[in-house]
Write an enzyme that holds these catalytic residues in place. Structure first.
Site, PDB file in Angstrom:
ATOM      1  N   CYS A   1       0.838  -1.207   0.000  1.00 56.23           N
ATOM      2  CA  CYS A   1       0.000   0.000   0.000  1.00 56.23           C
ATOM      3  C   CYS A   1       0.873   1.258   0.000  1.00 56.23           C
ATOM      4  CB  CYS A   1      -0.993  -0.024   1.156  1.00 56.23           C
ATOM      5  SG  CYS A   1      -2.334   1.173   0.904  1.00 56.23           S
TER       6      CYS A   1
ATOM      7  N   HIS B   1      -4.033  -4.729  -0.424  1.00 58.08           N
ATOM      8  CA  HIS B   1      -3.629  -5.291   0.864  1.00 58.08           C
ATOM      9  C   HIS B   1      -3.767  -6.808   0.837  1.00 58.08           C
ATOM     10  CE1 HIS B   1      -3.163  -1.638   3.305  1.00 58.08           C
ATOM     11  NE2 HIS B   1      -4.087  -1.122   2.510  1.00 58.08           N
TER      12      HIS B   1
ATOM     13  N   GLU C   1      -2.763  -8.802   2.987  1.00 54.89           N
ATOM     14  CA  GLU C   1      -3.058  -9.256   4.357  1.00 54.89           C
ATOM     15  C   GLU C   1      -4.515  -9.027   4.746  1.00 54.89           C
ATOM     16  OE1 GLU C   1      -1.767  -6.455   3.521  1.00 54.89           O
ATOM     17  OE2 GLU C   1      -2.302  -4.876   4.934  1.00 54.89           O
TER      18      GLU C   1
END
Lengths: 208, 256
Positions: free
Chosen positions: A81, A188, A190
């Site tokens: 990001c 993202h 994650e």
């Protein structure tokens, strides 16, 4: 000595990244210590925040020097990001500010390219289009959805270094990059469920 | 193409979900982390935690909940309730939140929106607006903003406040219709549309969903980018993946 470090400079979603690595059975150390960083095999540069503030924090802690020193020693770096945006030469978020300059290109406002008037920030899930010539993201990820939340995006100078695109505002934007020892994701991984976890795993497997 | 988001909301009080669930075993019935895991498995596009007590002690509890959720659910988390300072925003982000929602504190101190955006980027600052139909002639849009969990009228026009919040740096607006909240009569489409057509940031509509058609109307008529619901999911009336399947059948872009 940890193989993988996550840079702790006050502007990152460290915990979410560390949790997703835990889920994959990969251990990582959150740190801002110079020696730990320069000796790591992989440096993860997270980031939630504004470009200027984040760069200022990185420079204050001399992490920019640590990253560059580590890269010379053949360490790998993964930016996520804002961390992805910081890999580039400059950003126009809150005025023109210099980035780490590890990848050629500039970070631009989504407003500038938004011909079809999509809502900005770009928040939500979008399918990624894989650049077939990249070594990190397998073609099987083509069309898979990942989570984005951003108002700016890098425009890489060397388009063959771009590993995936998304369609935004009537054009294609650079959602990830891979060049030499450097990988970056605008999305993202994650926060992108099982697809994201698999992308993280494949990336780390490839890099170290 | 951007997918429309279905966002289950967990109202948390003293560390427990309060628009509670009474259909699973009692031990975990009100545990926000367990409920978050269920929604994750059902394909929620994002989760929203709203701390409705938000006292100092509860702040720690909330951080703990966000932390445990982020450890187990690899999905976007929006957290709000009692956020008053840049420090509050930072601690929530560190605990694993991706976006932080501000309501009363932003009305009292609009600079907080700008400060938050300057520090963390506007993509992570959500301004939550609780609005109610008003007959007051000074409220031009017909919707007045209420603060403090809907208890205090502000005499501020909801559409004006929405525009101002965006100009100050809000990256998203969470619009709750107080008239519809908990009624299952559908979103207040008029309110949603008035705001979504006045600003260029994404809008999340909340309050009143009762049937599948309400979801469709929220997106198609209201112009929302995300729809938030609590009771229809908590009480098991709908499973998130079933809602998304229905939306897909109607040709709406969803992530399945």
């Amino acid at each position: 000595m940890s193989d993988i470090v996550i840079l702790d400079y006050g502007y990152g979603n460290l915990f979410s990244i560390k949790s997703s690595l835990n889920e994959l059975g990969i251990s990582a150390l959150c740190t801002k210590q110079f020696d730990k960083i320069i000796n790591a095999k992989l440096i993860i540069l997270p980031g939630v925040g504004s470009f200027y503030q984040a760069m200022k924090a990185v420079e204050k802690l001399h992490l920019d020097t640590a990253i560059k020193k580590a890269l010379k020693k053949k360490s790998k770096i993964l930016g996520i990001c804002l961390g992805y945006q910081m890999l580039f030469e400059q950003s126009e978020e809150f005025g023109i500010n210099k980035g780490l300059g590890l990848i050629k290109g500039k970070v631009i406002s989504l407003n500038k390219i938004n011909k079809s008037r999509n809502r900005i920030p770009n928040v939500g899930w979008r399918p990624i289009l894989i650049n077939k010539n990249n070594n990190i993201l397998a073609e099987s990820f083509n069309g898979k959805m990942v989570y984005f939340v951003h108002s700016f995006v890098p425009r890489a100078t060397v388009e063959k270094e771009v590993s995936s695109f998304i369609k935004f505002g009537g054009t294609k934007i650079h959602s990830s990059i891979h060049t030499n020892n450097i990988v970056g994701f605008q999305f993202h991984p994650e926060k992108s469920g099982n697809v994201g976890l698999q992308i993280l795993k494949d990336t780390i497997d490839y890099l170290i | 193409m951007l997918k429309l988001r279905i966002i289950p909301c967990l109202d948390v009080k003293n560390g427990r979900v309060v628009k509670g669930i009474n259909f699973i075993d009692l031990i975990d019935a009100g545990d926000p982390v367990e409920q978050a895991k269920i929604y994750d498995r059902q394909g929620a596009d994002e989760l929203c935690f709203l701390d409705i007590t938000a006292s100092v002690e509860n702040r720690e509890l909330l951080l703990d909940i966000v932390n445990k959720t982020a450890k187990n659910c690899f999905m976007p988390l929006t957290v709000g309730g009692g956020v008053k300072s840049v420090k509050d925003i930072r601690s929530l982000l560190f605990a694993g939140a991706d976006k932080v929602s501000i309501n009363s504190a932003a009305i009292k101190n609009p600079k907080l929106i700008t400060k938050g955006a300057n520090n963390f980027g506007n993509q992570c600052i959500v301004v939550a607006i609780d609005a109610k139909i008003s007959k007051n002639s000074s409220i031009k849009s017909g919707y007045e903003v209420f603060s403090h969990g809907g208890r205090v009228p502000t005499n501020i026009d909801a559409v004006d406040w929405a525009k101002r919040a965006v100009s100050l740096g809000a990256g998203e607006l969470l619009i709750t219709s107080m008239d519809r909240d908990g009624t299952k009569k559908g979103f207040d489409i008029n309110l949603t549309k008035k705001i979504s057509s006045s600003v260029s940031v994404p809008i999340i509509a909340s309050g009143g969903v009762g049937c599948i058609k309400d979801f469709i109307d929220g997106f198609q008529e209201g112009g929302a980018s995300g729809l938030l619901a609590a009771s229809v999911f908590h009480f098991g009336k709908f499973k998130i993946h079933d809602v998304k399947k229905e939306l897909k059948n109607k040709g709406l872009p969803v992530r399945i």
